[in-house]
Write a protein that holds these residues in place. Structure first.
Motif: not given
Length: 364
Positions: A204-221
């Motif tokens: 199933s992973l080999r047939e991946t069509k889209r990946i979305r990764i959310h990450y923390n963009k901490k302001i003033g860090s």
């Protein structure tokens, strides 16, 4: 407990260290070190982060610290010595810290200054926070004495050049190479490996069509590039599946990458959010969509526990969510992990090879 920091003559560092220790006699402290920890830090917004990192390291691993702070515009060469104590009660361990403030023009003098203060017969670990793509004669001079050099990609202005420089170091340097951001993604890599460890799931992973990764963009860090951990994670997946990079672009503040594989193209989206309770760059969630039976995997960090929730669904079914342990490395503890459990190897090198093909400057 941090001592006061009077400036001392460079030639008096050893005698001043002895005075500090003599003043602690009778306080049930043990003078101990497992290694010498050298930090090369340039004056700027991240200075306080690295100062706190020293305290984190000492709280876990007793060591002698040599903290080199560089001022690009300065012309002075100053030093001071302090001490840190870890533990409480009758089991307190006393550690020494040598601070050297140096103007950039005087950097060639640093190796001869620090060499007498390395602890004999103990390893030396060097945290190099300057972009390795900026060729440094000092790094080449210090490298032969180091057991391991740790890089921090947050200092780089171009992640592609950074990856190429570290790849070159992997073949040219005699010591081992570590990477704080790579170490920080280890928990998520372990979770992904556990979920896709069966032939069916990996198919199933080999047939991946889209990946979305959310990450923390901490302001003033103080962090300049909070997207690096997400970039590393997607490049690691791409390297494991032999995807070939095609394009990168910035869309509404988010990075969009595309890869080529034999059956179809893959789209990867790196999207930022702001979560004040987590360190900058922390991975918040990962979504993987597969063209095989329209399978969908949703990985989400639990906000309060060291767990990742996994939800699997297809066009016809939706399984109950389950959780897996998510090894959580607190901010500043990446170096502790790298000292005890070096994580760079074939996977790290091949991840960097993917990063080195991507013109990140096109999507700042």
């Amino acid at each position: 407990m941090t001592m006061t920091k009077p400036t001392i003559e460079l030639l008096n560092i050893s005698s001043e260290l002895k005075k500090l220790w003599d003043a602690k006699q009778g306080e049930n402290k043990i003078r101990a070190s497992l290694f010498t920890f050298i930090l090369y830090v340039e004056k700027g917004e991240r200075l306080s982060y690295y100062q706190n990192l020293v305290k984190t390291v000492i709280s876990k691993l007793p060591c002698r610290v040599i903290f080199i702070q560089v001022d690009e515009k300065g012309e002075a060469l100053k030093s001071c010595v302090t001490s840190e104590t870890m533990g409480e009660g009758a089991k307190q361990i006393y550690c020494e810290k040598i601070e050297i403030n140096v103007g950039e023009k005087l950097l060639p003098r640093i190796p001869s200054l620090i060499l007498p203060h390395l602890l004999p017969d103990l390893p030396v670990y060097l945290l190099w926070t300057k972009d390795p793509a900026a060729q440094s004669s000092l790094l080449r001079l210090i490298e032969p004495i180091a057991e391991r050099i740790l890089f921090d990609a947050d200092s780089t202005e171009d992640l592609q050049s950074y990856a190429r420089s570290v790849l070159s170091s992997l073949t040219q340097f005699h010591c081992q190479i570590g990477d704080l951001n790579w170490s920080a993604t280890s928990g998520w890599r372990e979770v992904i490996e556990q979920v896709f460890n069966s032939p069916e799931a990996f198919s199933s992973l080999r047939e991946t069509k889209r990946i979305r990764i959310h990450y923390n963009k901490k302001i003033g860090s103080g962090s300049q590039h909070s997207e690096i951990k997400a970039a590393y994670l997607q490049a690691w997946i791409a390297s494991r599946l032999n995807w070939k990079f095609q394009t990168i672009e910035l869309i509404e503040g988010n990075v969009r990458l595309s890869y080529r594989k034999p059956s179809r193209d893959v789209v990867v989206l790196l999207q930022s959010e702001e979560v004040s309770t987590l360190p900058p760059g922390a991975i918040l969630s990962i979504e993987i969509e597969s063209s095989q039976e329209e399978e969908h995997y949703n990985f989400k960090r639990h906000p309060e526990t060291s767990q990742a929730f996994i939800q699997y669904s297809t066009a016809k079914q939706c399984d109950l969510p389950y959780s897996l342990p998510l090894a959580h490395i607190k901010e500043g503890e990446e170096i502790v992990k790298e000292v005890f459990n070096p994580s760079t190897g074939v996977h790290y090198r091949e991840m960097l090879e993917v990063i080195s093909e991507i013109p990140w400057r096109n999507a700042p």
